[in-house]
Design a protein around this motif. Structure first.
Motif, PDB file in Angstrom:
ATOM      1  N   LEU B  66       0.478  -1.460   0.270  1.00 45.92           N
ATOM      2  CA  LEU B  66      -0.024   0.541  -0.320  1.00 45.92           C
ATOM      3  C   LEU B  66       1.383   1.407  -0.013  1.00 45.92           C
ATOM      4  O   LEU B  66       0.993   2.298  -0.838  1.00 45.92           O
ATOM      5  CB  LEU B  66      -0.543  -0.129   0.930  1.00 45.92           C
ATOM      6  CG  LEU B  66      -1.881  -1.144   0.675  1.00 45.92           C
ATOM      7  CD1 LEU B  66      -3.228  -1.056   2.143  1.00 45.92           C
ATOM      8  CD2 LEU B  66      -3.292  -0.817  -0.358  1.00 45.92           C
ATOM      9  N   LEU B  69       1.473   2.075  -3.537  1.00 49.28           N
ATOM     10  CA  LEU B  69       0.579   1.999  -4.239  1.00 49.28           C
ATOM     11  C   LEU B  69       0.686   3.560  -4.140  1.00 49.28           C
ATOM     12  O   LEU B  69       0.681   4.621  -5.690  1.00 49.28           O
ATOM     13  CB  LEU B  69      -0.442   1.762  -4.055  1.00 49.28           C
ATOM     14  CG  LEU B  69       0.257   0.338  -4.074  1.00 49.28           C
ATOM     15  CD1 LEU B  69      -1.634  -0.465  -4.085  1.00 49.28           C
ATOM     16  CD2 LEU B  69      -0.713  -0.223  -6.155  1.00 49.28           C
ATOM     17  N   TRP B  70       0.584   3.865  -2.642  1.00 50.17           N
ATOM     18  CA  TRP B  70       0.479   5.324  -2.397  1.00 50.17           C
ATOM     19  C   TRP B  70       1.719   6.991  -2.799  1.00 50.17           C
ATOM     20  O   TRP B  70       1.476   7.443  -3.443  1.00 50.17           O
ATOM     21  CB  TRP B  70       0.478   5.789  -0.990  1.00 50.17           C
ATOM     22  CG  TRP B  70       0.080   6.267  -0.329  1.00 50.17           C
ATOM     23  CD1 TRP B  70      -0.806   7.567  -0.517  1.00 50.17           C
ATOM     24  CD2 TRP B  70       0.795   6.955   0.983  1.00 50.17           C
ATOM     25  NE1 TRP B  70      -0.854   8.212   0.131  1.00 50.17           N
ATOM     26  CE2 TRP B  70       0.179   8.867   1.190  1.00 50.17           C
ATOM     27  CE3 TRP B  70       1.251   7.147   1.658  1.00 50.17           C
ATOM     28  CZ2 TRP B  70       0.422   9.140   2.502  1.00 50.17           C
ATOM     29  CZ3 TRP B  70       2.238   7.910   2.976  1.00 50.17           C
ATOM     30  CH2 TRP B  70       1.579   9.056   3.014  1.00 50.17           C
ATOM     31  N   LYS B  73       1.849   7.748  -8.331  1.00 47.12           N
ATOM     32  CA  LYS B  73       0.617   8.425  -8.351  1.00 47.12           C
ATOM     33  C   LYS B  73      -0.230   7.847  -9.717  1.00 47.12           C
ATOM     34  O   LYS B  73      -1.008   8.373 -10.267  1.00 47.12           O
ATOM     35  CB  LYS B  73       1.143  10.147  -9.205  1.00 47.12           C
ATOM     36  CG  LYS B  73       2.048  10.463  -7.240  1.00 47.12           C
ATOM     37  CD  LYS B  73       0.546  11.498  -6.093  1.00 47.12           C
ATOM     38  CE  LYS B  73       1.474  11.593  -5.006  1.00 47.12           C
ATOM     39  NZ  LYS B  73       0.746  11.097  -4.077  1.00 47.12           N
ATOM     40  N   LYS B  74       0.414   7.632 -10.515  1.00 45.55           N
ATOM     41  CA  LYS B  74      -0.097   6.746 -11.719  1.00 45.55           C
ATOM     42  C   LYS B  74      -0.800   5.323 -11.374  1.00 45.55           C
ATOM     43  O   LYS B  74      -1.386   4.926 -12.306  1.00 45.55           O
ATOM     44  CB  LYS B  74       1.325   6.703 -12.423  1.00 45.55           C
ATOM     45  CG  LYS B  74       1.697   8.316 -13.052  1.00 45.55           C
ATOM     46  CD  LYS B  74       2.437   7.919 -14.298  1.00 45.55           C
ATOM     47  CE  LYS B  74       3.450   7.404 -14.549  1.00 45.55           C
ATOM     48  NZ  LYS B  74       4.452   6.694 -12.930  1.00 45.55           N
ATOM     49  N   ARG B  75      -0.732   4.705 -10.325  1.00 43.65           N
ATOM     50  CA  ARG B  75      -1.342   3.359  -9.971  1.00 43.65           C
ATOM     51  C   ARG B  75      -2.508   3.714 -10.513  1.00 43.65           C
ATOM     52  O   ARG B  75      -3.464   4.621 -10.202  1.00 43.65           O
ATOM     53  CB  ARG B  75      -1.067   2.795  -9.075  1.00 43.65           C
ATOM     54  CG  ARG B  75      -1.508   3.000  -7.790  1.00 43.65           C
ATOM     55  CD  ARG B  75      -1.577   4.403  -7.122  1.00 43.65           C
ATOM     56  NE  ARG B  75      -2.887   5.211  -6.663  1.00 43.65           N
ATOM     57  CZ  ARG B  75      -3.106   7.023  -5.811  1.00 43.65           C
ATOM     58  NH1 ARG B  75      -1.767   6.682  -5.778  1.00 43.65           N
ATOM     59  NH2 ARG B  75      -3.965   7.369  -6.033  1.00 43.65           N
ATOM     60  N   PRO B  76      -3.032   1.998 -10.988  1.00 42.89           N
ATOM     61  CA  PRO B  76      -4.679   2.322 -11.314  1.00 42.89           C
ATOM     62  C   PRO B  76      -4.899   2.313  -9.988  1.00 42.89           C
ATOM     63  O   PRO B  76      -4.614   1.148  -9.321  1.00 42.89           O
ATOM     64  CB  PRO B  76      -4.481   1.329 -11.907  1.00 42.89           C
ATOM     65  CG  PRO B  76      -4.008   0.286 -12.111  1.00 42.89           C
ATOM     66  CD  PRO B  76      -2.697   0.874 -11.564  1.00 42.89           C
ATOM     67  N   SER B  77      -6.365   2.256  -9.888  1.00 37.04           N
ATOM     68  CA  SER B  77      -7.357   2.192  -7.930  1.00 37.04           C
ATOM     69  C   SER B  77      -7.166   1.156  -7.919  1.00 37.04           C
ATOM     70  O   SER B  77      -7.245   0.647  -7.064  1.00 37.04           O
ATOM     71  CB  SER B  77      -8.184   3.874  -8.110  1.00 37.04           C
ATOM     72  OG  SER B  77      -8.705   3.566  -9.292  1.00 37.04           O
ATOM     73  N   ARG B  78      -7.839   0.463  -9.152  1.00 37.22           N
ATOM     74  CA  ARG B  78      -7.519  -1.075  -9.112  1.00 37.22           C
ATOM     75  C   ARG B  78      -7.393  -1.801  -8.562  1.00 37.22           C
ATOM     76  O   ARG B  78      -8.132  -3.000  -7.337  1.00 37.22           O
ATOM     77  CB  ARG B  78      -8.191  -1.839 -10.959  1.00 37.22           C
ATOM     78  CG  ARG B  78      -8.551  -2.522 -10.932  1.00 37.22           C
ATOM     79  CD  ARG B  78      -8.701  -3.605 -12.039  1.00 37.22           C
ATOM     80  NE  ARG B  78      -7.893  -2.537 -13.180  1.00 37.22           N
ATOM     81  CZ  ARG B  78      -6.772  -3.004 -13.499  1.00 37.22           C
ATOM     82  NH1 ARG B  78      -5.800  -2.872 -13.484  1.00 37.22           N
ATOM     83  NH2 ARG B  78      -6.912  -1.774 -14.673  1.00 37.22           N
ATOM     84  N   VAL B  80      -5.449  -0.711  -5.439  1.00 35.62           N
ATOM     85  CA  VAL B  80      -5.619  -0.842  -3.844  1.00 35.62           C
ATOM     86  C   VAL B  80      -6.932  -1.486  -3.228  1.00 35.62           C
ATOM     87  O   VAL B  80      -7.084  -2.245  -2.766  1.00 35.62           O
ATOM     88  CB  VAL B  80      -5.769   0.565  -4.016  1.00 35.62           C
ATOM     89  CG1 VAL B  80      -5.779   1.042  -2.428  1.00 35.62           C
ATOM     90  CG2 VAL B  80      -4.538   1.650  -4.269  1.00 35.62           C
ATOM     91  N   LYS B  81      -8.528  -1.530  -4.258  1.00 30.92           N
ATOM     92  CA  LYS B  81      -9.302  -1.608  -4.133  1.00 30.92           C
ATOM     93  C   LYS B  81      -8.955  -3.591  -3.645  1.00 30.92           C
ATOM     94  O   LYS B  81      -9.940  -3.940  -3.376  1.00 30.92           O
ATOM     95  CB  LYS B  81     -10.582  -1.521  -4.831  1.00 30.92           C
ATOM     96  CG  LYS B  81     -12.179  -1.879  -5.413  1.00 30.92           C
ATOM     97  CD  LYS B  81     -12.951  -0.974  -6.061  1.00 30.92           C
ATOM     98  CE  LYS B  81     -14.639  -1.316  -5.502  1.00 30.92           C
ATOM     99  NZ  LYS B  81     -15.379   0.015  -5.793  1.00 30.92           N
ATOM    100  N   ALA B  84      -7.997  -4.174  -0.668  1.00 34.30           N
ATOM    101  CA  ALA B  84      -8.867  -3.906   0.335  1.00 34.30           C
ATOM    102  C   ALA B  84      -9.713  -4.975   0.310  1.00 34.30           C
ATOM    103  O   ALA B  84     -10.355  -5.420   1.273  1.00 34.30           O
ATOM    104  CB  ALA B  84      -9.852  -2.592   0.129  1.00 34.30           C
ATOM    105  N   GLU B  85     -10.504  -5.114  -1.035  1.00 31.11           N
ATOM    106  CA  GLU B  85     -12.083  -6.683  -1.413  1.00 31.11           C
ATOM    107  C   GLU B  85     -10.955  -7.890  -0.668  1.00 31.11           C
ATOM    108  O   GLU B  85     -11.574  -8.760   0.018  1.00 31.11           O
ATOM    109  CB  GLU B  85     -11.940  -6.177  -2.222  1.00 31.11           C
ATOM    110  CG  GLU B  85     -13.433  -5.427  -2.550  1.00 31.11           C
ATOM    111  CD  GLU B  85     -13.315  -4.772  -3.680  1.00 31.11           C
ATOM    112  OE1 GLU B  85     -13.357  -5.507  -5.052  1.00 31.11           O
ATOM    113  OE2 GLU B  85     -14.344  -3.936  -3.874  1.00 31.11           O
ATOM    114  N   HIS B  87      -8.950  -8.287   1.888  1.00 27.11           N
ATOM    115  CA  HIS B  87      -9.293  -8.315   3.087  1.00 27.11           C
ATOM    116  C   HIS B  87     -10.267  -8.218   3.410  1.00 27.11           C
ATOM    117  O   HIS B  87      -9.934  -9.604   5.079  1.00 27.11           O
ATOM    118  CB  HIS B  87      -8.216  -6.589   3.780  1.00 27.11           C
ATOM    119  CG  HIS B  87      -7.911  -6.656   5.245  1.00 27.11           C
ATOM    120  ND1 HIS B  87      -6.900  -7.730   6.060  1.00 27.11           N
ATOM    121  CD2 HIS B  87      -7.721  -5.987   5.496  1.00 27.11           C
ATOM    122  CE1 HIS B  87      -7.255  -7.578   6.732  1.00 27.11           C
ATOM    123  NE2 HIS B  87      -7.248  -6.032   7.015  1.00 27.11           N
TER     124      HIS B  87
END
Lengths: 140, 140
Positions: B66, B69-70, B73-78, B80-81, B84-85, B87
């Motif tokens: 994380l 990813l943080w 700046k160009k990472r796809p939010s996919r 991260v999601k 999270a899911e 988890h």
DNA sequence: CCTGCACCTTCCCACAATGGGAAGGTCAAC
DNA sequence: GTTGACCTTCCCATTGTGGGAAGGTGCAGG
């Protein structure tokens, strides 16, 4: 019987049987002349008791107490029940905590596109939470 | 600022800050001439990110991901999601397991007098279960 | 200038419960 | 007699955290 068979019958790995003995959860096993540990049905029954108790999430410390209560024919059942209920309460508390965390995570994930775009509320919130986040809790 | 103040501001113990650095979760902190670690607001922000992420139950491994990813700046939010899911799913699974255990324990405790009497269905069941008991599950 | 105190450093130990694996002894079957 | 499946003990790794020792640093008060 050898430790391998005792392991198979009880569902407790040989490694763990030796470990339980070494930390005093179990009495020292009888030894054959060749140094091999020797187990009987009695010992296998104890191992099964340990395994089942562990499966219910009791710590070795608690298993130890339960073993003592088990072998004490005159113990009041109150003590056993108290232990069980304390454990239930502990499980309830942990579930509540995990649920709170899930709630936060679900909230965060919901607002995240989850696609090619890079803006991500999840990371934003981890960096500077907008008080929808759960409070820290004692870990266990 | 010294590690003590960074610890206070971030809510991460000094001990853990050093540990995180030692395992490579955090970059090596800048040092003063006296050898003391030196932190700025930037570093404190990272520490807070780590603490919050830990509070949500992510492993250090996941925190590391994380963090990466943080800072990307160009990472796809996919991505991260997805983390999270995954988890959330893990939490759900663990809660289900704990609930099954609770159900068993409640059933056992219910039939135990919990008084001076010594007969105790809880111990009896641990010794030789009457198949109301939960099956063993992978631990984590 | 010295002393004390609060801070910092690194290093090792411990926890809970489990698995992995090495080095070596034993036993049974072929 | 050798092979292979057992057994023995011992050490190491895991995850994340805290405790504490031994020693350096920095500041304030006497």
């Amino acid at each position: 019987m050898n430790i391998g068979e005792a392991s198979e019958r009880s569902g407790v790995s040989a490694k763990m049987i030796r470990y339980y003995e070494s930390v005093g959860l179990l009495p020292s096993a009888a030894r054959r002349t060749n140094g091999y540990r020797d187990y009987g049905d009695q010992e296998v029954a104890v191992l099964q008791f340990v395994r089942r108790t562990r499966n219910l999430g009791f710590s070795l410390e608690e298993v130890s107490t339960l073993l003592a209560l088990w072998s004490d024919k005159k113990r009041p059942s109150r003590e056993v029940k108290r232990l069980a209920e304390a454990h239930i309460a502990d499980l309830e508390r942990r579930i509540r905590e995990m649920r709170a965390v899930m709630k936060t995570l679900r909230g965060l994930a919901q607002h995240c596109h989850g696609d090619e775009r890079s803006d991500c509320p999840i990371l934003d919130d981890l960096a500077a939470p907008r008080r929808t986040t759960v409070r820290p809790t004692k870990r266990r």
